[in-house]
Write a protein that holds these residues in place. Structure first.
Motif, PDB file in Angstrom:
ATOM      1  N   GLY A 105       0.806  -1.207   0.000  1.00 64.76           N
ATOM      2  CA  GLY A 105       0.000   0.000   0.000  1.00 64.76           C
ATOM      3  C   GLY A 105       0.844   1.264   0.000  1.00 64.76           C
ATOM      4  N   LEU A 106       1.995   1.206   0.665  1.00 63.04           N
ATOM      5  CA  LEU A 106       2.852   2.382   0.756  1.00 63.04           C
ATOM      6  C   LEU A 106       3.729   2.581  -0.472  1.00 63.04           C
ATOM      7  N   ALA A 107       4.068   1.497  -1.166  1.00 64.45           N
ATOM      8  CA  ALA A 107       5.014   1.579  -2.286  1.00 64.45           C
ATOM      9  C   ALA A 107       4.617   2.625  -3.331  1.00 64.45           C
ATOM     10  N   PRO A 108       3.382   2.606  -3.854  1.00 64.16           N
ATOM     11  CA  PRO A 108       3.049   3.615  -4.867  1.00 64.16           C
ATOM     12  C   PRO A 108       3.009   5.028  -4.315  1.00 64.16           C
ATOM     13  N   GLN A 109       2.684   5.190  -3.023  1.00 63.25           N
ATOM     14  CA  GLN A 109       2.669   6.525  -2.441  1.00 63.25           C
ATOM     15  C   GLN A 109       4.076   7.124  -2.412  1.00 63.25           C
ATOM     16  N   VAL A 110       5.039   6.324  -1.963  1.00 65.38           N
ATOM     17  CA  VAL A 110       6.414   6.800  -1.888  1.00 65.38           C
ATOM     18  C   VAL A 110       6.996   7.006  -3.284  1.00 65.38           C
ATOM     19  N   LEU A 111       6.722   6.069  -4.185  1.00 66.65           N
ATOM     20  CA  LEU A 111       7.200   6.215  -5.557  1.00 66.65           C
ATOM     21  C   LEU A 111       6.608   7.457  -6.201  1.00 66.65           C
ATOM     22  N   GLY A 112       5.351   7.761  -5.872  1.00 69.23           N
ATOM     23  CA  GLY A 112       4.725   8.959  -6.412  1.00 69.23           C
ATOM     24  C   GLY A 112       5.452  10.221  -5.999  1.00 69.23           C
ATOM     25  N   VAL A 113       5.853  10.293  -4.728  1.00 73.70           N
ATOM     26  CA  VAL A 113       6.578  11.466  -4.247  1.00 73.70           C
ATOM     27  C   VAL A 113       7.904  11.611  -4.982  1.00 73.70           C
ATOM     28  N   LEU A 114       8.677  10.547  -5.037  1.00 77.08           N
ATOM     29  CA  LEU A 114       9.984  10.623  -5.696  1.00 77.08           C
ATOM     30  C   LEU A 114       9.838  10.907  -7.186  1.00 77.08           C
TER      31      LEU A 114
END
Length: 412
Positions: free
Chosen positions: A13-22
């Protein structure tokens, strides 16, 4: 990602959120995706021993940012970018940029870019949106890890060459790319339900990921009937998973399923979704396939299946897709509704288009048995077994052929 289910769900669940920021911050999808993968692996290694950090998202963002900066600093040919990035310190826990924002949809549409082949799009989707490691994806598709790594690298290079940017898709882009996204999710689900993964747990992982992503697309496009149809189809088929293998792990045909083991809540959700698409736009192939699955799932027993309705639906699907495999499926339904000879006539019509295909031999063998020609049925089932690449399906076909000869023929 093997391990505790709660940790897997959290990281995915967190992976796309963090990838989105970067991806937004550094405009480098390729580098950001690699950095997030390294951060996920680090979390999977350290969190079970050290305990869950107070802000897991910020921990992942810090770790991924540091990995990305380290990568930039190690590339002498990118000095200009290094100067820009190195001045930015990794965010402290509590960074609000990722709170309340989920870039999963943008990532999904980017990973399913129309310039990619379906195989590449599936692999990139599982890594970027699903948070699976390259090793896990390679294991699921039975290819060496370096081969899968090359496939993912080529996919990212193709996206970069196409000029794709990491950003939320516009309404026009959603409409343009939605068919490609749905097709990738459909292929991903099929691989999970009936692909060549080593065990049913691996298959189930892929199917659940496809359903999760389909729910996300459904939430973003609630008025699209085909999106609802695809999600309904996935749910109606996945509901049967508990009955598709016997206690020994052998494949069980749909007609022999213990239907009391089906997930009835999942069936109800699928049928409700499908019913909600009636009268909403042009009917597409996912809706038709879901309607066929619903007829099967609504029947309490195989004998109660409404075969004339399934025959009619397959005829409609055949007109929409022109797929010869659909014709084979219609042949089975026709045989059940009108007799095996009618079904065999359809098989004969489509045979030139499917010469050597294992499904052709399997269907013809089944219908020849219904017609009483056991010798011809045996030959067809053996031919189907020799041609299929799925171990469980092959073993099932061998057992069926052995049954026709009244012998316990060993599989393998």
């Amino acid at each position: 990602m093997s391990g505790e289910p709660g940790l897997e769900d959290l990281l995915r669940g967190l992976a796309p959120q963090v990838l989105g920021v970067l991806g937004r911050r550094y405009a480098d999808f390729d580098g950001a995706e690699d950095a997030v993968q390294e951060a996920l692996i680090a979390a999977y290694r350290h969190w079970p021993e050290d305990g869950l950090p107070g802000n897991p998202r910020a921990w992942l963002l810090q770790t991924a940012t540091r990995r990305l900066i380290d990568a930039y600093r190690s590339e002498a040919s990118r000095r200009a970018r290094e100067e820009k990035v190195a001045d930015q310190e990794p965010d402290e826990p509590g960074d609000t940029e990722i709170i309340g924002r989920d870039d999963s949809l943008a990532l999904l549409f980017l990973a399913c870019h129309p310039s990619l082949t379906p195989a590449s799009a599936i692999a990139l989707t599982l890594r970027a949106v699903g948070g699976l490691t390259t090793a896990e994806i390679a294991a699921a598709f039975l290819v060496p890890e370096p081969t899968m790594a090359q496939r993912i690298s080529r996919a990212k290079a193709t996206i970069k060459k196409a000029g794709a940017r990491f950003e939320s898709p516009s309404p026009d882009e959603v409409a343009e790319r939605l068919p490609s996204v749905l097709r990738v999710l459909y292929l991903l689900f099929n691989e999970g339900y009936a692909g060549a993964a080593r065990d049913d747990a691996q298959r189930g992982e892929l199917s659940r990921e496809a359903i999760r992503l389909a729910r996300m697309v459904r939430a973003a496009a609630p008025a699209d009937a085909e999106t609802a149809g695809l999600l309904a189809l996935m749910l109606l088929i996945e509901a049967r998973r508990p009955a598709r293998l016997d206690p020994a792990g052998r494949f069980v045909s749909l007609a022999d399923h213990d239907r009391t083991r089906w997930d009835r809540a999942m069936v109800r959700e699928g049928t409700d979704l499908l019913d909600g698409t009636v009268g909403h736009g042009e009917v597409g192939d996912f809706q038709i396939q879901a309607a066929i699955a619903a007829v099967h799932d609504r029947a309490a027993t195989a004998d109660e299946t409404d075969w004339p309705q399934i025959t009619a639906l397959y005829h409609l699907l055949e007109q929409v897709t022109g797929n010869p495999i659909v014709t084979l499926n219609r042949a089975v339904a026709t045989a059940m509704a009108q007799g095996p000879e009618a079904g065999l006539a359809l098989v004969a019509e489509v045979e030139p288009r499917l010469a050597g295909h294992p499904r052709l031999y399997a269907v013809r063998g089944h219908l020849r048995e219904l017609a009483g020609d056991r010798d011809a049925a045996y030959a067809d089932l053996r031919a189907a077994a020799d041609r299929t690449t799925d171990r469980r399906e092959r073993d099932h076909l061998v057992r069926e052929a052995a049954r026709l000869r009244g012998a316990a023929e060993p599989a393998g």
